[in-house]
Design an enzyme around this catalytic site. Structure first.
Site, short mmCIF file in Angstrom:
data_model
loop_
_atom_site.label_atom_id
_atom_site.label_comp_id
_atom_site.label_asym_id
_atom_site.label_seq_id
_atom_site.Cartn_x
_atom_site.Cartn_y
_atom_site.Cartn_z
N SER A 47 0.82 -1.21 0.00
CA SER A 47 0.00 0.00 0.00
C SER A 47 0.85 1.26 0.00
CB SER A 47 -0.98 0.00 1.17
OG SER A 47 -0.30 -0.19 2.38
N GLU A 48 1.99 1.25 0.70
CA GLU A 48 2.92 2.38 0.67
C GLU A 48 4.36 1.90 0.72
OE1 GLU A 48 -0.81 3.89 2.49
OE2 GLU A 48 0.64 2.58 3.43
N THR A 49 5.22 2.64 0.04
CA THR A 49 6.66 2.43 0.06
C THR A 49 7.29 3.76 0.47
OG1 THR A 49 6.57 0.77 -1.68
CG2 THR A 49 8.67 1.87 -1.35
#
Length: 87
Positions: A47-49
């Site tokens: 979902s996020e990096t």
């Protein structure tokens, strides 16, 4: 491509390993270009990096990418790197 230290961590865990919300984070002493950061986020497909970079104004600069776009701010990826943010 250059070698970088990275980790996959679980943020907001309740039951230990393999729980919570996974987050990929990379820290480096130099910035990658936008296209490379976006490609890495797409490759890991979480979902996020987050990319933890040096800052002239704070302890670190955090850039957050989803597989599709860069986010200006989000709580989960901002809190996750706090335990490992010094470049």
């Amino acid at each position: 491509m250059a070698a970088f230290a990275y980790r996959i961590v679980n943020v907001f865990t309740r039951g230990g390993a393999l729980t919570g919300n996974p987050l990929w984070r990379l820290r480096g002493r130099r910035a990658l270009d936008d296209a490379t950061m976006q490609a890495l986020a797409r490759q890991f497909n979480l979902s996020e990096t987050t990319f933890i970079l040096p800052s002239d104004r704070a302890s670190a600069r955090v850039r957050i990418f989803t597989p599709s776009y860069e986010m200006p701010f989000a709580g989960h990826p901002t809190l996750g790197p706090r335990t490992w943010c010094a470049p």
